[in-house]
Design a protein around this motif. Structure first.
Motif, PDB file in Angstrom:
ATOM      1  N   LEU A 100      51.231  36.286  79.090  1.00 54.78           N
ATOM      2  CA  LEU A 100      50.695  37.161  80.131  1.00 54.78           C
ATOM      3  C   LEU A 100      50.583  36.431  81.468  1.00 54.78           C
ATOM      4  N   GLN A 101      50.869  37.160  82.548  1.00 50.55           N
ATOM      5  CA  GLN A 101      50.732  36.620  83.890  1.00 50.55           C
ATOM      6  C   GLN A 101      49.816  37.492  84.747  1.00 50.55           C
ATOM      7  N   GLY A 102      49.105  38.409  84.123  1.00 51.70           N
ATOM      8  CA  GLY A 102      48.210  39.313  84.852  1.00 51.70           C
ATOM      9  C   GLY A 102      47.556  40.262  83.869  1.00 51.70           C
ATOM     10  N   ASP A 103      47.126  41.400  84.377  1.00 48.06           N
ATOM     11  CA  ASP A 103      46.432  42.368  83.537  1.00 48.06           C
ATOM     12  C   ASP A 103      47.373  43.244  82.728  1.00 48.06           C
ATOM     13  N   PHE A 104      48.682  43.144  83.012  1.00 48.81           N
ATOM     14  CA  PHE A 104      49.663  43.933  82.268  1.00 48.81           C
ATOM     15  C   PHE A 104      50.828  43.036  81.881  1.00 48.81           C
ATOM     16  N   CYS A 105      51.413  43.325  80.725  1.00 50.60           N
ATOM     17  CA  CYS A 105      52.582  42.579  80.270  1.00 50.60           C
ATOM     18  C   CYS A 105      53.792  42.990  81.098  1.00 50.60           C
ATOM     19  N   THR A 160      46.072  35.277  75.983  1.00 49.57           N
ATOM     20  CA  THR A 160      47.075  34.610  76.825  1.00 49.57           C
ATOM     21  C   THR A 160      48.468  35.173  76.608  1.00 49.57           C
ATOM     22  N   ALA A 161      48.633  35.943  75.534  1.00 52.59           N
ATOM     23  CA  ALA A 161      49.929  36.551  75.237  1.00 52.59           C
ATOM     24  C   ALA A 161      49.718  38.024  74.910  1.00 52.59           C
ATOM     25  N   CYS A 162      50.735  38.814  75.185  1.00 51.91           N
ATOM     26  CA  CYS A 162      50.676  40.257  74.911  1.00 51.91           C
ATOM     27  C   CYS A 162      50.534  40.494  73.419  1.00 51.91           C
ATOM     28  N   GLU A 163      49.565  41.313  73.050  1.00 52.27           N
ATOM     29  CA  GLU A 163      49.350  41.599  71.622  1.00 52.27           C
ATOM     30  C   GLU A 163      50.429  42.503  71.061  1.00 52.27           C
ATOM     31  N   ASN A 164      51.225  43.125  71.924  1.00 49.12           N
ATOM     32  CA  ASN A 164      52.265  44.024  71.450  1.00 49.12           C
ATOM     33  C   ASN A 164      53.586  43.300  71.208  1.00 49.12           C
TER      34      ASN A 164
END
Length: 376
Positions: free
Chosen positions: A18-23, A9-13
């Motif tokens: 997250l709101q889609g397939d990319f941060c 649910t959150a960017c690992e970086n």
């Protein structure tokens, strides 16, 4: 094969929700290649197998002369694979296939399979006309065999070596006529005539090209000696030379492509384009040449498998001929479309540019072939 772990649910970086397939903050993909085998494969072959299909769209546009280069230079970049990446992929793939497609059987390249028999030493040790002739023939035999089996464009260094051997033999013959050995020294004559192995390139016959600096002549002498030692191996396994040559071509192209861009810059000084824009044109030009060459290689391999099919050889031969003829036509149309000059001006520039670049490529091919002989 996918992991059962839930979608993050959150960017690992950067930990942004997250709101889609990319941060949307750092741009990292939400799909982790260490959680899914499919995404791991996608990571490796991103240029080819990414879901946006850029590779197919790029190749489709590349087949139309100048279409891809003009679109990329006009700013339409996100739809296509970057030119440098496309060129690297296609060049490596093409010359990998070339190594598989081009085969040379033992005995068809150089028939020198054994060390030459012992002959009197170098010309300076020959004390009779017969000994000079013996040395001359022993030195010329492998050179002439190599020359007869090489393509015409690669014979120049061998011709130079043959001419040098002939010149040394003639000079020694003159010396013996002007200053014959003393008849009262049979022991010395006998010692001088003692058979030894001739080794051109061991320092007795160094390369000496007048317009080259000393270090270059010394390097060439060392390369010549390595080539001489490699000739028996090439005779037994000529495919080693083929593999070494095609393996080195992609690296050579990384020098030739920027040079071609320099020539474009010179020929189109008034176009207002930057060098990097000319480099894009050069990369796409060579990418298409790789595709065309790949097609020729695949057709040749197909023809080898269809020898029993009536008419297949003629059809494949026609297709290969058409591909070869299309290559310069494609480049001419591409040059016209990208730079927008008249057909007359474009044709004149294309002819001059093509002649210059062909000369450079021919010289590079000779150097690469010689370097491959020394590095198998």
């Amino acid at each position: 094969m996918s992991s059962a772990l839930p979608h993050p649910t959150a960017c690992e970086n950067c930990a942004t929700p997250l709101q889609g397939d990319f941060c949307h903050h750092c741009g990292q993909s939400a799909h982790s290649p260490v959680r899914s085998f499919g995404h791991a494969v996608e990571e490796v072959f991103e240029s080819f197998w990414h879901l946006d299909g850029r590779i197919f769209r790029t190749l489709q546009q590349l087949l139309l002369p100048g279409r891809l280069a003009a679109a990329y230079l006009a700013g339409h970049r996100t739809r296509y694979i970057p030119p440098i990446r496309l060129f690297v992929i296609l060049s490596v793939l093409t010359f990998f296939v070339a190594r598989l497609a081009v085969h040379v059987d033992a005995g068809t390249f150089i028939n020198q399979t054994r060390t030459p028999p012992e002959v009197p030493g170098a010309f300076r040790d020959a004390t009779t006309s017969d000994e000079v002739e013996h040395v001359r023939r022993a030195l010329l035999a492998p050179l002439q065999q190599s020359r007869n089996t090489m393509p015409e464009s690669l014979r120049s260094p061998i011709d130079v070596a043959i001419a040098k051997v002939e010149k040394q033999a003639a000079r020694r013959q003159r010396e013996l006529k002007e200053h014959p050995p003393a008849a009262s020294a049979p022991a010395a004559t006998k010692a001088a005539a003692k058979p030894v192995q001739v080794t051109p390139g061991d320092g007795s016959d160094p390369v000496d090209i007048s317009f080259l600096p000393g270090f270059a002549n010394r390097w060439l002498t060392g390369q010549a000696e390595t080539i001489r030692l490699n000739l028996p191996r090439i005779s037994e396994r000529p495919q080693l030379l083929v593999n070494a040559f095609f393996g080195a071509v992609p690296s050579a192209l990384f020098v030739l492509v920027p040079l071609f861009a320099v020539l474009l810059k010179v020929f189109y000084l008034g176009s207002g384009r930057l060098y990097l824009e000319h480099l894009v044109v050069a990369l796409y030009s060579h990418a298409f040449l790789c595709v065309a060459l790949l097609g020729i290689l695949l057709l040749s391999m197909l023809g080898g498998q269809m020898t029993a099919v009536p008419g297949a050889g003629i059809i494949i031969g026609v297709l290969i001929t058409l591909l070869v003829l299309w290559m310069p036509c494609y480049l001419l149309i591409m040059q016209r479309r990208v730079y927008g000059q008249s057909w007359l001006v474009t044709t004149l520039k294309f002819t001059a540019l093509g002649w210059l670049y062909f000369t450079v490529v021919t010289a590079a091919t000779v150097v690469l072939a010689i370097a491959s002989l020394a590095r198998i």
